[in-house]
Design a protein around this motif. Structure first.
Motif, PDB file in Angstrom:
ATOM      1  N   ILE A  22       1.221  -0.877   0.235  1.00 35.18           N
ATOM      2  CA  ILE A  22       0.258  -0.750  -0.178  1.00 35.18           C
ATOM      3  C   ILE A  22       0.827   0.961   0.123  1.00 35.18           C
ATOM      4  CG2 ILE A  22      -1.750   1.211   1.331  1.00 35.18           C
ATOM      5  CD1 ILE A  22      -2.344  -1.493   2.612  1.00 35.18           C
ATOM      6  N   ASN A  23       1.052   1.724  -1.030  1.00 39.39           N
ATOM      7  CA  ASN A  23       1.982   3.380  -0.672  1.00 39.39           C
ATOM      8  C   ASN A  23       1.322   4.133  -1.256  1.00 39.39           C
ATOM      9  OD1 ASN A  23       3.375   4.375  -2.122  1.00 39.39           O
ATOM     10  ND2 ASN A  23       3.158   5.110  -4.291  1.00 39.39           N
ATOM     11  N   GLU A  24       1.457   5.021  -0.039  1.00 44.07           N
ATOM     12  CA  GLU A  24       0.393   6.241   1.034  1.00 44.07           C
ATOM     13  C   GLU A  24       1.790   6.808   0.698  1.00 44.07           C
ATOM     14  OE1 GLU A  24      -0.589   5.419   4.810  1.00 44.07           O
ATOM     15  OE2 GLU A  24      -2.277   4.340   3.836  1.00 44.07           O
ATOM     16  N   TYR A  25       2.799   7.310  -0.202  1.00 39.05           N
ATOM     17  CA  TYR A  25       3.748   8.199  -0.629  1.00 39.05           C
ATOM     18  C   TYR A  25       3.397   9.084  -1.547  1.00 39.05           C
ATOM     19  CZ  TYR A  25       8.886  10.126  -0.979  1.00 39.05           C
ATOM     20  OH  TYR A  25       9.837  10.548  -1.315  1.00 39.05           O
ATOM     21  N   VAL A  26       3.973   9.633  -1.770  1.00 36.39           N
ATOM     22  CA  VAL A  26       4.099  11.175  -3.106  1.00 36.39           C
ATOM     23  C   VAL A  26       4.342  11.158  -4.323  1.00 36.39           C
ATOM     24  CG1 VAL A  26       3.481  13.276  -1.164  1.00 36.39           C
ATOM     25  CG2 VAL A  26       5.953  12.588  -2.711  1.00 36.39           C
ATOM     26  N   ALA A  27       4.738   9.540  -4.434  1.00 37.46           N
ATOM     27  CA  ALA A  27       5.211   9.154  -5.602  1.00 37.46           C
ATOM     28  C   ALA A  27       5.542   8.041  -6.409  1.00 37.46           C
ATOM     29  CB  ALA A  27       6.726   9.345  -5.590  1.00 37.46           C
ATOM     30  N   THR A  28       5.192   7.587  -7.045  1.00 38.64           N
ATOM     31  CA  THR A  28       5.311   5.885  -7.921  1.00 38.64           C
ATOM     32  C   THR A  28       6.525   5.637  -7.030  1.00 38.64           C
ATOM     33  OG1 THR A  28       4.357   6.775  -9.497  1.00 38.64           O
ATOM     34  CG2 THR A  28       5.065   4.821  -9.471  1.00 38.64           C
ATOM     35  N   LEU A  29       6.160   4.209  -6.979  1.00 32.51           N
ATOM     36  CA  LEU A  29       7.750   3.096  -6.205  1.00 32.51           C
ATOM     37  C   LEU A  29       7.607   2.425  -6.938  1.00 32.51           C
ATOM     38  CD1 LEU A  29       6.591   3.225  -2.725  1.00 32.51           C
ATOM     39  CD2 LEU A  29       8.040   5.016  -3.386  1.00 32.51           C
ATOM     40  N   THR A  30       9.017   1.955  -7.307  1.00 38.56           N
ATOM     41  CA  THR A  30       9.337   0.122  -8.280  1.00 38.56           C
ATOM     42  C   THR A  30       9.743  -0.512  -6.667  1.00 38.56           C
ATOM     43  OG1 THR A  30      10.212   1.072  -9.854  1.00 38.56           O
ATOM     44  CG2 THR A  30      10.797  -0.880  -9.303  1.00 38.56           C
ATOM     45  N   VAL A  31       9.193  -0.993  -6.548  1.00 32.80           N
ATOM     46  CA  VAL A  31       9.056  -2.520  -5.461  1.00 32.80           C
ATOM     47  C   VAL A  31       9.780  -3.400  -5.860  1.00 32.80           C
ATOM     48  CG1 VAL A  31       7.518  -3.742  -3.767  1.00 32.80           C
ATOM     49  CG2 VAL A  31       6.929  -1.847  -4.846  1.00 32.80           C
ATOM     50  N   TYR A  32      10.888  -4.321  -4.863  1.00 30.70           N
ATOM     51  CA  TYR A  32      11.702  -5.798  -4.951  1.00 30.70           C
ATOM     52  C   TYR A  32      11.150  -6.358  -3.801  1.00 30.70           C
ATOM     53  CZ  TYR A  32      14.013  -2.102  -7.975  1.00 30.70           C
ATOM     54  OH  TYR A  32      14.859  -1.562  -8.892  1.00 30.70           O
ATOM     55  N   ALA A  33      11.121  -7.943  -3.931  1.00 30.02           N
ATOM     56  CA  ALA A  33      10.848  -8.833  -2.734  1.00 30.02           C
ATOM     57  C   ALA A  33      12.338  -9.153  -2.244  1.00 30.02           C
ATOM     58  CB  ALA A  33      10.027  -9.501  -3.345  1.00 30.02           C
ATOM     59  N   VAL A  34      13.130  -8.254  -0.743  1.00 30.42           N
ATOM     60  CA  VAL A  34      14.471  -8.959  -0.586  1.00 30.42           C
ATOM     61  C   VAL A  34      14.249 -10.381   0.045  1.00 30.42           C
ATOM     62  CG1 VAL A  34      16.113  -7.686   0.187  1.00 30.42           C
ATOM     63  CG2 VAL A  34      14.081  -6.908  -0.733  1.00 30.42           C
ATOM     64  N   TRP A  35      15.466 -11.307  -0.023  1.00 30.00           N
ATOM     65  CA  TRP A  35      15.163 -12.897   0.272  1.00 30.00           C
ATOM     66  C   TRP A  35      16.889 -12.575   1.008  1.00 30.00           C
ATOM     67  CZ3 TRP A  35      11.168 -14.954   1.625  1.00 30.00           C
ATOM     68  CH2 TRP A  35       9.489 -14.871   0.750  1.00 30.00           C
ATOM     69  N   GLY A  36      16.794 -11.830   2.011  1.00 27.81           N
ATOM     70  CA  GLY A  36      18.854 -11.921   1.746  1.00 27.81           C
ATOM     71  C   GLY A  36      19.351 -11.117   1.151  1.00 27.81           C
ATOM     72  N   PRO A  37      20.378 -11.489   0.761  1.00 19.04           N
ATOM     73  CA  PRO A  37      20.966 -10.493   0.114  1.00 19.04           C
ATOM     74  C   PRO A  37      20.769 -10.591  -1.491  1.00 19.04           C
ATOM     75  CG  PRO A  37      22.178 -12.556  -0.163  1.00 19.04           C
ATOM     76  CD  PRO A  37      20.662 -12.400   0.897  1.00 19.04           C
ATOM     77  N   SER A  38      19.552 -10.761  -2.160  1.00 11.39           N
ATOM     78  CA  SER A  38      19.170 -11.075  -3.621  1.00 11.39           C
ATOM     79  C   SER A  38      17.948 -10.283  -2.967  1.00 11.39           C
ATOM     80  CB  SER A  38      19.325 -12.055  -3.993  1.00 11.39           C
ATOM     81  OG  SER A  38      18.095 -13.006  -3.821  1.00 11.39           O
ATOM     82  N   ARG A  39      17.359  -9.879  -4.901  1.00 10.08           N
ATOM     83  CA  ARG A  39      16.401  -9.053  -4.624  1.00 10.08           C
ATOM     84  C   ARG A  39      15.617  -9.640  -6.086  1.00 10.08           C
ATOM     85  NH1 ARG A  39      17.220  -2.450  -4.900  1.00 10.08           N
ATOM     86  NH2 ARG A  39      18.778  -2.525  -7.156  1.00 10.08           N
ATOM     87  N   THR A  40      14.244  -8.951  -6.104  1.00  9.52           N
ATOM     88  CA  THR A  40      13.949  -9.725  -7.203  1.00  9.52           C
ATOM     89  C   THR A  40      12.877  -7.998  -7.345  1.00  9.52           C
ATOM     90  OG1 THR A  40      13.782 -11.974  -6.594  1.00  9.52           O
ATOM     91  CG2 THR A  40      12.134 -10.760  -8.368  1.00  9.52           C
TER      92      THR A  40
END
Length: 128
Positions: free
Chosen positions: A37-55
């Motif tokens: 849920i983005n209540e911030y004022v800008a569009t966000l690119t979102v990543y799933a972060v599992w330990g040291p890697s992210r997708t």
């Protein structure tokens, strides 16, 4: 003008089914549903972060929410996010880096979690 923001994270664990047509997902190996849920004022690119890697999961517009389904890749899931249109990492003042991560939440196969981003404290991007 320099603004400082804090991020707000609300994590809610529950059992849920993955919906078709969502980002990611592999039901055979287990998956986790993440509502952002983005209540911030800008569009966000979102990543799933599992330990040291992210997708990369996708984008969430301001005052919008989006459900992502991601394959289970560990016990702790964090969400990384960056503001669209931010300067690339390492090209300017570190105060302008536009990437942040939530704290990790303990998850298991079939869990559903919610991340509410109301404001952001941006920092340095982790190494790929």
């Amino acid at each position: 003008m320099r603004l400082r923001f804090l991020y707000l994270l609300t994590g809610i664990g529950a059992v849920a089914c993955a919906s078709p047509g969502q980002a990611g997902g592999d039901a055979s190996g287990g998956s986790v549903q993440a509502t952002v849920i983005n209540e911030y004022v800008a569009t966000l690119t979102v990543y799933a972060v599992w330990g040291p890697s992210r997708t990369r999961l996708g984008e969430v517009g301001p005052n919008r929410q989006r459900i992502f389904v991601t394959p289970l890749r560990g016990e702790l899931l964090a969400i990384g996010f960056e503001a669209i249109g931010a300067p690339p990492t390492g090209t300017g003042d570190p105060r302008q880096e536009q990437y942040a991560e939530t704290e990790g939440l303990s998850v298991g196969s079939g869990d559903a979690v919610e991340f509410r981003i109301s404001a952001v404290s941006f920092g340095r991007r982790p190494s790929p």
